[in-house]
Design a protein around this motif. Structure first.
Motif, PDB file in Angstrom:
ATOM      1  N   UNK A 254       0.832  -1.207   0.000  1.00  0.00           N
ATOM      2  CA  UNK A 254       0.000   0.000   0.000  1.00  0.00           C
ATOM      3  C   UNK A 254       0.869   1.261   0.000  1.00  0.00           C
ATOM      4  N   UNK A 255       1.912   1.266   0.847  1.00  0.00           N
ATOM      5  CA  UNK A 255       2.770   2.453   0.960  1.00  0.00           C
ATOM      6  C   UNK A 255       3.500   2.730  -0.351  1.00  0.00           C
ATOM      7  N   UNK A 256       3.973   1.670  -1.010  1.00  0.00           N
ATOM      8  CA  UNK A 256       4.645   1.851  -2.297  1.00  0.00           C
ATOM      9  C   UNK A 256       3.695   2.458  -3.328  1.00  0.00           C
ATOM     10  N   UNK A 257       2.434   2.011  -3.318  1.00  0.00           N
ATOM     11  CA  UNK A 257       1.451   2.553  -4.263  1.00  0.00           C
ATOM     12  C   UNK A 257       1.183   4.029  -3.982  1.00  0.00           C
ATOM     13  N   UNK A 258       1.108   4.395  -2.703  1.00  0.00           N
ATOM     14  CA  UNK A 258       0.909   5.799  -2.337  1.00  0.00           C
ATOM     15  C   UNK A 258       2.063   6.664  -2.847  1.00  0.00           C
ATOM     16  N   UNK A 259       3.283   6.195  -2.638  1.00  0.00           N
ATOM     17  CA  UNK A 259       4.456   6.944  -3.066  1.00  0.00           C
ATOM     18  C   UNK A 259       4.508   7.069  -4.586  1.00  0.00           C
TER      19      UNK A 259
END
Length: 274
Positions: free
Chosen positions: A20-25
């Motif tokens: 999820x965090x990678x997608x946000x970034x």
């Protein structure tokens, strides 16, 4: 629950958060993501030119108009346009993206004002981006709450990252939950997509380890009995945490939590975070 099972579940929880965090970034640092914004231009009835966009721009009762110079071209909804182009009246929080070479010119309406926000892939903020610091994810910050709808949506006025600007949301209800033995609640706004909710909040970490003005959390649609998952591990910064070229809304007063939510994204490096 066995120690092995607990370890396995924590690993799966952590991997899901990392994805999820990678997608946000990736969304933030996309070629035309918010880090690519080079200007926040406020339009009025006087034609204005800007260094990071073509043509002369103005707005009025019938919406935004651009007068392009000879040899200039925008692509709007897949169609090349030259000369004068009328974008029409835009809805609040709505907008249009016009392509100009390798840039995108965002024409939008925020807080009752029409704005222009060019996005250039070579913007220094984007090219220097090295990621957003965040707390290590942990299941203790993913709590089960209960959604309580209002009889009718309540118009709720909040401030903005830009001084003097206001946003108005129709709040459909509130979310109650327990954290560290305290019963708390958050006013929820529509979150985009059928039934999703969005909460804006601050807490005791705001201005210390997390961005002072706000953080945002998307909550998936409530179950039939009103149950929702409030996962603070997925609390995100809004664009104003990275740049002054944003009009982000501030939380309503009742969404200032009196506890330290040591979860989710921290102060960006662009604002001195580490």
């Amino acid at each position: 629950m066995t120690t092995e099972a607990t370890s396995t579940e924590l690993h799966a929880f952590t991997e899901s958060w990392r994805e999820w965090h990678r997608a946000q970034e990736a969304r933030l640092a996309a070629p035309h993501g918010f880090l690519a914004v080079t200007g926040l231009h406020w339009l009025d009835d006087r034609p204005q030119r800007f260094p990071d966009a073509p043509g002369a721009w103005h707005t009025g009762a019938e919406g935004v108009v651009v007068a392009l110079d000879d040899g200039e071209e925008l692509v709007v909804d897949g169609t090349p346009v030259r000369g004068e182009h009328r974008f029409g009246a835009l809805p609040e929080r709505g907008g249009v993206d016009a392509i100009w070479g390798d840039a995108v010119i965002e024409i939008a309406r925020r807080g009752g004002h029409d704005i222009l926000r060019p996005r250039h892939p070579d913007a220094p903020l984007r090219t220097a981006f090295s990621g957003t610091p965040a707390y290590a994810p942990h299941p203790r910050w993913a709590v089960t709450g209960r959604y309580i709808p209002f009889d009718t949506p309540r118009p709720t006025t909040v401030g903005a990252a830009v001084e003097g600007l206001e946003h108005v949301y129709d709040a459909p209800g509130r979310i109650e939950f327990t954290l560290d033995g305290r019963t708390l609640s958050l006013t929820a706004f529509p979150g985009g997509g059928a039934g999703r909710l969005m909460v804006l909040f601050t807490d005791a970490t705001s201005g210390v380890t997390t961005y002072a003005a706000n953080r945002s959390l998307i909550v998936e649609p409530p179950a039939a009995d009103g149950t929702v998952l409030v996962d603070f591990n997925r609390a995100t910064n809004l664009p104003c945490a990275y740049t002054d070229l944003a009009t982000c809304p501030l939380p309503p007063a009742e969404n200032r939590l009196p506890v330290a939510v040591e979860a989710g994204q921290k102060i960006p490096r662009e604002r001195g975070g580490s």
